[in-house]
Design an enzyme around this catalytic site. Structure first.
Site, PDB file in Angstrom:
ATOM      1  N   GLU A 139       9.327   7.861  -1.676  1.00 41.52           N
ATOM      2  CA  GLU A 139       9.926   9.169  -1.397  1.00 41.52           C
ATOM      3  C   GLU A 139      10.662   9.231  -0.057  1.00 41.52           C
ATOM      4  OE1 GLU A 139       7.033  12.101  -3.904  1.00 41.52           O
ATOM      5  OE2 GLU A 139       6.299  11.541  -1.932  1.00 41.52           O
TER       6      GLU A 139
ATOM      7  N   HIS B 205       7.512   9.576   4.948  1.00 36.76           N
ATOM      8  CA  HIS B 205       6.140  10.053   5.201  1.00 36.76           C
ATOM      9  C   HIS B 205       5.716   9.670   6.622  1.00 36.76           C
ATOM     10  CE1 HIS B 205       5.335  11.599   1.175  1.00 36.76           C
ATOM     11  NE2 HIS B 205       5.995  10.552   0.710  1.00 36.76           N
TER      12      HIS B 205
ATOM     13  N   ASP C 214       0.600   9.878   7.119  1.00 36.62           N
ATOM     14  CA  ASP C 214       1.586  10.632   6.349  1.00 36.62           C
ATOM     15  C   ASP C 214       2.237  11.655   7.260  1.00 36.62           C
ATOM     16  OD1 ASP C 214       2.982  11.886   4.097  1.00 36.62           O
ATOM     17  OD2 ASP C 214       1.533  10.808   2.864  1.00 36.62           O
TER      18      ASP C 214
HETATM   19  C1  ACM Z   1       3.429   9.027  -4.442  1.00 39.63           C
HETATM   20  O1  ACM Z   1       2.787   9.744  -5.211  1.00 39.63           O
HETATM   21  N1  ACM Z   1       4.378   9.557  -3.669  1.00 39.63           N
HETATM   22  C2  ACM Z   1       3.191   7.607  -4.340  1.00 39.63           C
END
Ligand code: ACM
Length: 784
Positions: free
Chosen positions: A346, A283, A212
């Site tokens: 995201e 991420h 991440d």
């Molecule tokens: C997530 O909670 N961004 C998968």
């Protein structure tokens, strides 16, 4: 020792045995022994598909032989014995070859058992003995777990188990838990303990979030900087500075490939598949920090020390795809399971939109827009994985812009992504944030650990239906199963991790395993105390908060009265005392709010049906002084302002306990509803300061604050709510004291208030919340 007794006589038999045991103990007392216990009613979690009670029971103790033919049966027998030794101190002998025989516990591979259900098993207990049968090792393993659950309902080394027959198999084939090892890192030993617990709950997929923005946690031999650089971050604020030297203190951790193999093998022995997650195109900041050429911007970036949604993306050069494929090549060598998770969530597209080079690549690739570019990105990963015999799974954003049909979708933003994916013919795992995110707090207790205080209760996890009725029969087939997700931004310790996982893992177990029509929340709550006993026996540090008696106190210090309302978050009955003694099963049962004269002390606990307390008693002291103070967690959020409530831990000290604050990070604001300011002319406000360590991406414009009038800002206090008259504007110091706090003495002017007796007191700090923000620790009213 065998016998056949009607259940009612079991108790008598137990009493006689107890007496006999006591006599024996008194006579020779070589080592303390618990009396023989009778397990009257099975309290299994997850509830088996079918259970039929029989008559009488089977007496089991250390002398009971274990029989097992073949490796699978031997393994199941050894696992059962090892668990029974840990939980009950029951030292069974080494399993010997042999099938079912009178007086024995036999583990049997039997191809005729549940041929349609690869994880199924049958368990029979009668006066003649115990047999666990399954067509394969996996089924036997689950059967051994069920048998152990019955044993662990007793606490000693000798017991009578009830006669029964269980025919069991899971409802869903994917019963998963995701653990985020990127934001905070767990040791290999801790990971193994999570896997052990998953197996006890018959969960079978461990989704391991390994990369991440804040950390890259898997060794990749070809790219050592991923862990050398990407495996460390400098935490924001005091947590990243040595107070003695001022030197940065990095937060580091990664798993070597040997450790990964060790975890995968450990999981395999528990019949758990490990699904690694390598996240992209978002991420990705830890990877880009290690290898800046993977990023979109020319400027180097650090491994991120902030939470939230961050803009850093991988670029889409061929060399970056080669990098990702080389990483995946090592990943598929390490993880033998079918699925590899590639994230996809995201990924805000600002960097791609703003980059001439990415735009040029889009034209070269013939993709229309950034959504399609993400689709291209995921498609590349999918092609690579499928040529290596693997299947791609990703978060539900991977649907946007189109998705290869073989890809599986993990629906997290609700169930809608899952519905849409199933309608398009994709396989789906349901893991919606609304019901299955375990970093959301499970109760409204003030001492829940840091996390997201919007709640995901035990009941929500239990009641979540992974196969929505809206799906057609064909679409329903695409729902592989269910998964809970444990993000760890706010979870720095293993104790807190366990708090979040348990007992909600028990609810998840039943949601994933038990037949839909058999699910029964009230019955689950009746069985839960037996599960807690198992947790204690295995040192699983489950959350106490759901089992505590919580109190809401409404007091009038000037009348000298208080109303104390008690509640247990799970609705277990509460008993209480008012004389300072610890409540027990004979104490008054709480039925309605207690109207008390000050000073008063209420001690209260919630109780299981058998009269045992479910958690240590809580103590609620109320007097004229206590009514003058509200600690942070006792304050409310301000209505209509300040979204995104988080329960945050302070950034320091480096070692030891840190303070915890509820903060609405879009606009920090705290409310003391209906404060009695009648005789108050000053407040004492204890305030802390913490780094504003959040990335909000497109929500950034919603982050607001009041303008500061002086150099370091002010504490602004309003009465009559946050639109009411300003009672005080108290300048702040440049920095908190050495302990991270300041105590502000705040004179207030209540002249403009319509009423001073019950007014909503609103507290905010002026000035930008970046790079640091002040937070209210406690407010004390100072009477004239
Ligand atoms: C997530 O909670 N961004 C998968």
């Amino acid at each position: 020792m065998r016998h056949r007794l009607p259940p009612s006589r079991l108790r008598l038999r137990a009493a006689i045995l107890l007496l006999a045991a006591a006599t024996l103990l008194a006579a020779c007392a070589p080592r303390p022994q618990r009396p023989h216990e009778v397990v009257a009613a099975p309290a299994l979690i997850p509830l088996p598909a079918r259970l039929v009670a029989g008559d009488g029971g089977f007496d089991l103790d250390a002398a009971t032989p274990l029989h097992a033919d073949g490796e699978a049966a031997q393994q199941a027998a050894r696992r059962f014995a090892a668990l029974a030794a840990r939980s009950n101190g029951l030292r069974l002998g080494v399993p010997t070859a042999g099938g079912p025989a009178p007086g024995t516990i036999a583990f049997v591979v039997d191809p005729a058992v549940s041929p349609e259900a690869p994880e199924g098993y049958a368990l029979t207990i009668d006066a003649d003995g115990i047999a666990v049968r399954a067509s394969n090792a996996r089924g036997l393993f689950h059967g051994a777990t069920t048998l152990w659950q019955l044993v662990a309902q007793a606490q000693g080394e000798a017991m009578t188990l009830p006669a029964l027959r269980i025919d069991d198999a899971p409802r869903l084939r994917w019963r998963g838990l995701m653990l985020d090892s990127a934001r905070h890192f767990q040791s290999v030993d801790e990971i193994k303990r999570v896997l052990d617990a998953m197996a006890l709950h018959k969960l079978n997929v461990f989704h391991w979030h390994l990369t991440d923005d804040q950390g890259w946690r898997i060794e990749i031999k070809r790219y050592p900087r991923l862990t050398e650089i990407g495996g460390c971050r400098i935490p924001a604020g005091d947590g990243g500075i040595d107070p003695a030297t001022g030197a940065p203190v990095p937060y580091c951790g990664f798993y070597t490939q040997d450790q990964i193999r060790e975890v995968v093998a450990y999981a395999a022995a528990l019949h758990i598949d490990v699904v690694p997650e390598i996240n992209g195109p978002g991420h990705a900041q830890a990877a880009v920090a290690a290898y800046p050429e993977l990023g979109v911007l020319d400027a180097p970036v650090p491994v991120l020390a902030e939470w939230g949604v961050n803009r850093t993306l991988f670029n889409v050069e061929e060399s970056t795809f080669a990098f990702l494929e080389n990483v995946l090549a090592e990943v598929v060598e390490l993880f033998p399971g079918t699925y590899v998770h590639v994230g996809g969530d995201e990924a805000v597209k600002d960097q791609w939109e703003a980059s001439p080079r990415v735009q040029q690549r889009m034209r070269e690739l013939g993709v229309r827009d950034e959504a399609q570019l993400q689709s291209h990105f995921i498609g590349r990963m999918e092609r690579f994985l499928s040529t290596h015999g693997r299947r791609l799974i990703g978060w539900d954003e991977i649907l946007e812009g189109g998705l290869p049909p073989e890809a599986t979708v993990m629906s997290w933003r609700g169930i809608e992504g899952g519905l849409a994916a199933a309608a398009l013919g994709h396989d789906v795992v349901m893991s919606p944030v609304s019901d299955l995110y375990l970093d959301y707090l499970q109760t409204d207790a003030p001492d829940e650990p840091p996390g997201r205080p919007s709640m995901v209760t035990l009941e929500q996890v239990y009641r979540f239906e992974p196969v929505p009725a809206a799906l057609s029969a064909a679409q329903r087939h695409h729902i592989l199963g269910v998964q809970a997700n444990m993000w760890t931004e706010h979870t720095r310790s293993f104790a807190r991790l366990q708090h979040h996982l348990f007992p909600r893992m028990a609810a998840l177990a039943e949601t994933g395993w038990s037949p839909a029509q058999a699910r029964d929340y009230a019955g689950f709550l009746e069985r839960l105390p037996a599960q807690l006993q198992r947790y204690r026996a295995l040192d699983i540090a489950y959350a106490q908060t759901p089992f505590q008696a919580l109190a809401t106190i409404d007091g009038d210090r000037r009348d000298g009265t208080a109303r104390v309302t008690l509640r247990n978050p799970l609705g277990y009955p509460i008993r209480y005392t008012l004389d300072g003694s610890v409540p027990d099963a004979g104490s008054p049962r709480y039925a309605a709010p207690l109207d008390l004269r000050l000073p008063a002390q209420v001690r209260a606990a919630a109780f299981a049906a058998d009269g045992t307390p479910l958690a240590p008693a809580t103590t609620h002291t109320v007097d004229a002084t206590s009514l003058l103070t509200r600690r942070n967690a006792e304050l409310s959020v301000c209505p209509d302002i300040g979204r995104l409530l988080l329960r945050l831990e302070d950034d320091g000290p480096l070692e030891g306990d840190r303070a915890i604050f509820d903060v609405t990070i879009f606009h920090p604001c705290w409310l003391w509803p209906a404060a009695d300011l009648g005789d108050i002319d000053r407040l004492t406000v204890r305030a802390g300061r913490m780094p504003y360590a959040f990335q909000l991406a497109h929500d950034e414009p919603q982050r607001t604050f009041l303008p500061a009038a002086t150099a370091h800002g002010e504490l602004q206090v309003q009465g009559g709510g946050c639109d009411g008259p300003v009672l005080a504007t108290q300048p702040l110091p440049a920095a908190p004291d050495a302990d991270g706090f300041v105590t502000l003495d705040v004179p207030i002017d209540t002249g403009a208030l319509a009423t001073r007796r019950a007014t909503d007191l609103c507290l905010r700090f002026t000035g930008d919340t970046r790079p640091t923000m002040w937070v209210v620790g406690a407010v004390t009213l100072q009477p004239r």
